[in-house]
Design an enzyme around this catalytic site. Structure first.
Site, mmCIF file in Angstrom:
data_model
loop_
_atom_site.group_PDB
_atom_site.id
_atom_site.type_symbol
_atom_site.label_atom_id
_atom_site.label_comp_id
_atom_site.label_asym_id
_atom_site.label_seq_id
_atom_site.Cartn_x
_atom_site.Cartn_y
_atom_site.Cartn_z
ATOM 1 N N ASP A 13 0.828 -1.207 0.000
ATOM 2 C CA ASP A 13 0.000 0.000 0.000
ATOM 3 C C ASP A 13 0.869 1.268 0.000
ATOM 4 O O ASP A 13 1.992 1.248 0.493
ATOM 5 C CB ASP A 13 -0.920 -0.019 1.230
ATOM 6 N N ASN A 61 -10.529 -2.415 -5.996
ATOM 7 C CA ASN A 61 -9.723 -1.428 -6.731
ATOM 8 C C ASN A 61 -10.286 -1.146 -8.126
ATOM 9 O O ASN A 61 -9.918 -0.159 -8.767
ATOM 10 C CB ASN A 61 -8.258 -1.874 -6.847
#
Ligand code: IPE
Ligand code: IPE
Ligand code: MG
Length: 236
Positions: A13, A61
């Site tokens: 991330d 996503n």
């Protein structure tokens, strides 16, 4: 080093925040993030880790702007093409987990090709989670289980059920590392991480390096993994 995890999974991330901090477009963060995977793999191998899994794209996503999704899909495909030779030379088995059927066809083909050409290797296992979401994984598993006429609800065990998960050939992760400061799993390997040790660092993925990785491994070595049992040394 004391105890080494057999399987480390990474929630990569912070690519976007890294780019923002450097005044660059998000794409540059993703590009640099992809190159970190190679470095981390080398360190994992060197330290006796056998399985490395990278969360590259979650099912959620897909809700990002189309241009970012497209950029990432192209990046994954290029990564697989570029890395193919190295994986074969180093005898690394490649797998992809997730709902692969929703990925662009050319990416699906690249995945299939790499999976097949490395299927006979067992020295080291690289897994990339693409369009992966633990909840969808469970639903897909349930659908397939219900289609199996031999499955018997009365006798169903965890060992039976896990054969329906994307990770059926992989051991559970021992250590999950998430970069960029968020302390959550974001729908990653929820069932498989039942007894995983979690490690969080504020470093953004594009800056994650050997030093950081060794710190995480060292920290793992100090954890006491009881798995519901009590210590060997009884105090009475
Ligand atoms: C991780 O970085 C990569 C993907 C999720 C594809 P992010 O893109 O989530 O970066 P941040 O969290 O916005 O900084
Ligand atoms: C998790 O990161 C998914 C990947 C690293 C591929 P996100 O950036 O998507 O997670 P949230 O939205 O912060 O939970
Ligand atoms: Mg993020």
């Amino acid at each position: 080093m004391s105890r080494i995890p057999a399987h480390v999974a990474f929630i990569m991330d912070g690519n976007g925040r890294w780019a923002q901090a450097h005044g660059l477009p998000r794409h540059d963060g993703h590009r640099r993030g992809a190159s970190v995977i190679k470095k981390i793999l080398r360190i994992a191998e060197k330290n006796g880790i056998k399985y490395a899994t990278f969360f590259a794209f979650s099912s959620e996503n897909f809700l990002r702007p189309e241009s970012e999704v497209k950029f990432l899909m192209d990046l994954f495909e290029k990564f697989l093409q570029k890395y193919r030779k190295t994986l074969c030379e180093k005898e690394i088995r490649f797998r992809a987990i997730g709902n692969l059927s929703q990925l662009p066809i050319s990416l699906q083909l690249a995945i299939e090709k790499l999976t097949q050409s490395t299927a006979h290797f067992d020295r080291f296992h690289l897994t990339i989670a693409l369009n992966y979401g633990a909840r969808s994984e469970v639903i897909e598993a349930m659908r397939n289980l219900l289609k199996n006429k031999d499955a018997n609800a009365e006798n169903l065990t965890w060992e039976d059920f896990e054969q329906y998960l994307y990770t059926k050939d992989l051991p559970d992760p021992d250590l999950i590392i998430r970069t960029s400061g968020e302390q959550r799993l974001s729908n990653f390997l929820l069932l498989q991480s039942a007894y995983a040790e979690l490690y969080f660092t504020k470093t953004h993925w594009p800056d994650f390096n050997e030093e950081e990785f060794l710190l995480a491994i060292e920290d793992y070595g100090t954890r006491e993994r009881r798995m519901g049992k009590i210590n060997d040394k009884p105090n009475d």
